[in-house]
Scaffold this motif. Structure first.
Motif, PDB file in Angstrom:
ATOM      1  N   LEU A  51      21.312  31.925  -1.195  1.00 53.17           N
ATOM      2  CA  LEU A  51      20.863  32.503  -2.449  1.00 53.17           C
ATOM      3  C   LEU A  51      21.999  32.639  -3.449  1.00 53.17           C
ATOM      4  O   LEU A  51      21.787  32.598  -4.666  1.00 53.17           O
ATOM      5  CB  LEU A  51      20.236  33.873  -2.170  1.00 53.17           C
ATOM      6  N   GLY A  52      23.223  32.806  -2.935  1.00 51.62           N
ATOM      7  CA  GLY A  52      24.364  32.991  -3.823  1.00 51.62           C
ATOM      8  C   GLY A  52      24.331  34.311  -4.544  1.00 51.62           C
ATOM      9  O   GLY A  52      24.787  34.432  -5.682  1.00 51.62           O
ATOM     10  N   ALA A  53      23.762  35.323  -3.887  1.00 57.26           N
ATOM     11  CA  ALA A  53      23.665  36.657  -4.474  1.00 57.26           C
ATOM     12  C   ALA A  53      24.192  37.668  -3.467  1.00 57.26           C
ATOM     13  O   ALA A  53      24.705  37.306  -2.402  1.00 57.26           O
ATOM     14  CB  ALA A  53      22.203  36.968  -4.851  1.00 57.26           C
ATOM     15  N   SER A  54      24.054  38.935  -3.812  1.00 54.82           N
ATOM     16  CA  SER A  54      24.516  39.972  -2.886  1.00 54.82           C
ATOM     17  C   SER A  54      23.565  40.096  -1.705  1.00 54.82           C
ATOM     18  O   SER A  54      22.410  39.676  -1.767  1.00 54.82           O
ATOM     19  CB  SER A  54      24.606  41.317  -3.613  1.00 54.82           C
ATOM     20  N   LYS A  55      24.066  40.716  -0.643  1.00 56.43           N
ATOM     21  CA  LYS A  55      23.240  40.917   0.538  1.00 56.43           C
ATOM     22  C   LYS A  55      22.066  41.836   0.227  1.00 56.43           C
ATOM     23  O   LYS A  55      20.955  41.650   0.748  1.00 56.43           O
ATOM     24  CB  LYS A  55      24.098  41.506   1.672  1.00 56.43           C
ATOM     25  N   ALA A  56      22.299  42.832  -0.622  1.00 51.91           N
ATOM     26  CA  ALA A  56      21.219  43.748  -1.009  1.00 51.91           C
ATOM     27  C   ALA A  56      20.110  43.001  -1.745  1.00 51.91           C
ATOM     28  O   ALA A  56      18.918  43.247  -1.525  1.00 51.91           O
ATOM     29  CB  ALA A  56      21.775  44.870  -1.873  1.00 51.91           C
ATOM     30  N   THR A  57      20.502  42.069  -2.625  1.00 53.82           N
ATOM     31  CA  THR A  57      19.508  41.275  -3.350  1.00 53.82           C
ATOM     32  C   THR A  57      18.717  40.396  -2.395  1.00 53.82           C
ATOM     33  O   THR A  57      17.489  40.304  -2.473  1.00 53.82           O
ATOM     34  CB  THR A  57      20.190  40.403  -4.414  1.00 53.82           C
ATOM     35  N   ALA A  58      19.431  39.740  -1.463  1.00 53.41           N
ATOM     36  CA  ALA A  58      18.756  38.892  -0.483  1.00 53.41           C
ATOM     37  C   ALA A  58      17.775  39.709   0.346  1.00 53.41           C
ATOM     38  O   ALA A  58      16.662  39.251   0.650  1.00 53.41           O
ATOM     39  CB  ALA A  58      19.789  38.220   0.420  1.00 53.41           C
ATOM     40  N   HIS A  59      18.171  40.924   0.713  1.00 50.83           N
ATOM     41  CA  HIS A  59      17.294  41.777   1.521  1.00 50.83           C
ATOM     42  C   HIS A  59      16.030  42.145   0.743  1.00 50.83           C
ATOM     43  O   HIS A  59      14.926  42.197   1.309  1.00 50.83           O
ATOM     44  CB  HIS A  59      18.044  43.046   1.945  1.00 50.83           C
ATOM     45  N   ARG A  60      16.155  42.409  -0.555  1.00 50.87           N
ATOM     46  CA  ARG A  60      14.981  42.735  -1.367  1.00 50.87           C
ATOM     47  C   ARG A  60      14.005  41.561  -1.402  1.00 50.87           C
ATOM     48  O   ARG A  60      12.790  41.751  -1.302  1.00 50.87           O
ATOM     49  CB  ARG A  60      15.404  43.097  -2.798  1.00 50.87           C
ATOM     50  N   TYR A  61      14.543  40.357  -1.519  1.00 54.20           N
ATOM     51  CA  TYR A  61      13.676  39.180  -1.544  1.00 54.20           C
ATOM     52  C   TYR A  61      12.996  38.963  -0.195  1.00 54.20           C
ATOM     53  O   TYR A  61      11.797  38.663  -0.144  1.00 54.20           O
ATOM     54  CB  TYR A  61      14.478  37.938  -1.940  1.00 54.20           C
ATOM     55  N   THR A  62      13.734  39.096   0.886  1.00 51.93           N
ATOM     56  CA  THR A  62      13.116  38.895   2.203  1.00 51.93           C
ATOM     57  C   THR A  62      12.051  39.952   2.464  1.00 51.93           C
ATOM     58  O   THR A  62      11.002  39.663   3.060  1.00 51.93           O
ATOM     59  CB  THR A  62      14.164  38.936   3.325  1.00 51.93           C
ATOM     60  N   LYS A  63      12.279  41.170   1.992  1.00 48.29           N
ATOM     61  CA  LYS A  63      11.297  42.246   2.176  1.00 48.29           C
ATOM     62  C   LYS A  63      10.009  41.914   1.418  1.00 48.29           C
ATOM     63  O   LYS A  63       8.894  42.084   1.941  1.00 48.29           O
ATOM     64  CB  LYS A  63      11.873  43.573   1.689  1.00 48.29           C
ATOM     65  N   ALA A  64      10.153  41.424   0.182  1.00 51.59           N
ATOM     66  CA  ALA A  64       8.975  41.071  -0.614  1.00 51.59           C
ATOM     67  C   ALA A  64       8.236  39.883  -0.007  1.00 51.59           C
ATOM     68  O   ALA A  64       6.997  39.854   0.032  1.00 51.59           O
ATOM     69  CB  ALA A  64       9.401  40.756  -2.047  1.00 51.59           C
ATOM     70  N   LEU A  65       8.974  38.907   0.477  1.00 54.10           N
ATOM     71  CA  LEU A  65       8.346  37.726   1.088  1.00 54.10           C
ATOM     72  C   LEU A  65       7.654  38.082   2.398  1.00 54.10           C
ATOM     73  O   LEU A  65       6.610  37.520   2.732  1.00 54.10           O
ATOM     74  CB  LEU A  65       9.392  36.630   1.305  1.00 54.10           C
ATOM     75  N   ARG A  66       8.214  39.027   3.131  1.00 52.50           N
ATOM     76  CA  ARG A  66       7.546  39.501   4.352  1.00 52.50           C
ATOM     77  C   ARG A  66       6.245  40.214   4.008  1.00 52.50           C
ATOM     78  O   ARG A  66       5.235  40.039   4.697  1.00 52.50           O
ATOM     79  CB  ARG A  66       8.470  40.432   5.132  1.00 52.50           C
ATOM     80  N   ALA A  67       6.252  40.996   2.942  1.00 49.70           N
ATOM     81  CA  ALA A  67       5.038  41.713   2.533  1.00 49.70           C
ATOM     82  C   ALA A  67       3.922  40.743   2.154  1.00 49.70           C
ATOM     83  O   ALA A  67       2.738  41.048   2.322  1.00 49.70           O
ATOM     84  CB  ALA A  67       5.354  42.643   1.364  1.00 49.70           C
ATOM     85  N   ALA A  68       4.319  39.562   1.671  1.00 44.87           N
ATOM     86  CA  ALA A  68       3.345  38.539   1.292  1.00 44.87           C
ATOM     87  C   ALA A  68       3.024  37.595   2.439  1.00 44.87           C
ATOM     88  O   ALA A  68       2.310  36.603   2.241  1.00 44.87           O
ATOM     89  CB  ALA A  68       3.873  37.747   0.100  1.00 44.87           C
ATOM     90  N   ASN A  69       3.538  37.888   3.649  1.00 44.63           N
ATOM     91  CA  ASN A  69       3.338  37.048   4.845  1.00 44.63           C
ATOM     92  C   ASN A  69       3.918  35.645   4.686  1.00 44.63           C
ATOM     93  O   ASN A  69       3.493  34.709   5.362  1.00 44.63           O
ATOM     94  CB  ASN A  69       1.851  36.948   5.214  1.00 44.63           C
ATOM     95  N   LEU A  70       4.880  35.499   3.768  1.00 44.60           N
ATOM     96  CA  LEU A  70       5.558  34.221   3.611  1.00 44.60           C
ATOM     97  C   LEU A  70       6.790  34.122   4.499  1.00 44.60           C
ATOM     98  O   LEU A  70       7.299  33.023   4.748  1.00 44.60           O
ATOM     99  CB  LEU A  70       5.956  34.021   2.147  1.00 44.60           C
TER     100      LEU A  70
END
Length: 265
Positions: A51-70
């Motif tokens: 992602l080339g971003a911070s770990k906190a940012t990556a975690h927010r994206y993975t959390k949202a993608l998990r919520a969408a079952n992606l």
């Protein structure tokens, strides 16, 4: 009257709020696109690097993608993998391929003609993937092939057709596979000669014959007969094999190939 040009505004003259949204979509797509058949699992550190971003940012994206079952997360291994919703989207994407709609009447007609299961596969970048299957109806043994199945490159008839006719740079495993098997080398040569794969290994009494489908001079899919070793002959000149070849050529013509064979050959 002079008009003031305001950079970074939306169509209504206000601040452009689309840029953050676009970046969000791009980042989510980047994460999902990082998973491959060769690398189906990734750690948060790997996703962060991609992602080339911070770990906190990556975690927010993975959390949202998990919520969408992606995405799914395995707490035991601390690894992420693609979630079940991706399979639903993949099935919908495959169903929307132009070749699927074009092939439908040809497959139905071939089933009526020979009463064997007919399967349409496309190349997904790494293997042959089934996108449509029309089952036989009259035999005592009814063979069904699951849409979405990914077929072995060297042992399936469909995989062998792609190996024989795709540009070598699209199939990096080809040189190694060919060197390991004299039988496979002979079969690939025969496919290029006859336009059919009829000598694929029989598995559990099931035999498959496959023929290529072309769009222009490039292979875009395969059409295959799947039946038992008793009902499907292992002969390139059999009426069943020739019926398949005729159908594949007719479909190729429908898709824009002059005579249903590459380069007019």
């Amino acid at each position: 009257m002079a008009t003031k040009v305001q950079h970074g505004t939306g169509e209504q003259g206000g601040p452009d709020r689309t840029a953050p949204t676009i970046q969000t979509v791009q980042r989510a797509a980047l994460i999902l696109g990082s998973f491959t058949v060769g690398k189906p699992h990734m750690s948060l550190n790997e996703i962060t690097a991609r992602l080339g971003a911070s770990k906190a940012t990556a975690h927010r994206y993975t959390k949202a993608l998990r919520a969408a079952n992606l995405l799914r997360y395995d707490e035991r291994t601390s690894l992420y993998s693609l979630g079940p919703q991706v399979l639903t989207l993949a099935s919908a994407a495959r169903a929307g391929l132009p070749i699927v709609a074009a092939a439908e009447p040809y497959m139905e007609e071939l089933v009526r003609r020979i009463d064997e299961t007919i399967v349409l596969s496309v190349w997904d970048g790494e293997s042959a993937t089934v996108v449509r299957s029309v089952d036989n109806t009259e035999h005592m043994v009814r063979i069904s092939v699951r849409v979405g199945s990914r077929l072995n490159l060297t042992s399936s008839a469909q995989g062998r057709v792609f190996l024989a006719l795709l540009p070598p740079e699209q199939v990096p495993v080809l040189p190694r596979s060919v060197r390991r098997s004299a039988e496979l080398t002979e079969e690939l040569d025969a496919i290029r000669l006859h336009g059919l794969s009829v000598n694929s290994p029989t598995v559990n009494g099931v035999r498959t014959i496959a023929a290529p489908i072309f769009e222009g001079d490039k292979i875009s899919g395969t059409l295959a007969i799947v039946g038992t070793a008793v009902t499907v002959p292992d002969d390139v000149k059999s009426p069943m094999a020739q019926a398949l070849l005729e159908t594949a050529r007719a479909l190729s013509q429908r898709l824009g190939t002059s005579d249903g064979t590459p380069n007019g050959g």
